[in-house]
Scaffold this active site. Structure first.
Site, PDB file in Angstrom:
ATOM      1  CE  LYS A 163      -2.870  -3.369   0.792  1.00 46.18           C
ATOM      2  NZ  LYS A 163      -3.045  -4.776   1.210  1.00 46.18           N
ATOM      3  CE  LYS A 194       5.358   5.410  -2.742  1.00 46.14           C
ATOM      4  NZ  LYS A 194       6.223   6.052  -3.721  1.00 46.14           N
TER       5      LYS A 194
END
Length: 125
Positions: A43, A45
């Site tokens: 979520k 990176k």
């Protein structure tokens, strides 16, 4: 009484910057690593780590400065510190965790190194 200090990380790629901040944290007390879940890394990176949470946890526990590893979300807050009986969050000077300054110890980041930088260099080769 020994202080419990928390260092949060994703540990998608272990490098000397991680070791240096863990060593500094160990001088403050008992080191707990808050390790991001695979889903949180995706979520935040946009990629899935090459090693699973359990493998990254095994690596973290093998570092002599680390005594404990707990699962965490991308950001750490004061409620998380309280839940795990943590006295201080230790972080680099890029800290964005919503933790009060009196419970935060900030160190300068190691110049010239980051997991993101290493990953991007690898992608450009």
């Amino acid at each position: 009484m020994t202080k419990r200090v928390l260092v949060d990380m994703s540990l998608t790629m272990l490098h000397h910057g991680h070791i240096r901040i863990l060593e500094k944290a160990s001088k403050l007390g008992f080191v707990v690593v808050a390790l991001c879940t695979d889903e949180e890394i995706f979520k935040a990176k946009g990629f899935r780590p090459m090693l699973t949470f359990e493998h990254r946890k095994e690596i973290a526990l093998a570092i002599r400065y680390v005594q404990e590893v707990v699962e965490c979300k991308w950001l750490i807050d004061e409620a998380f510190l309280d839940k795990h009986n943590i006295d201080f969050l230790v972080h680099g000077d890029d800290n964005v965790n919503p933790v009060p300054p009196e419970r935060t110890v900030i160190y300068p980041r190691t110049i010239g190194i980051s997991s993101t930088q290493l990953r991007l260099n690898d992608l450009n080769d």
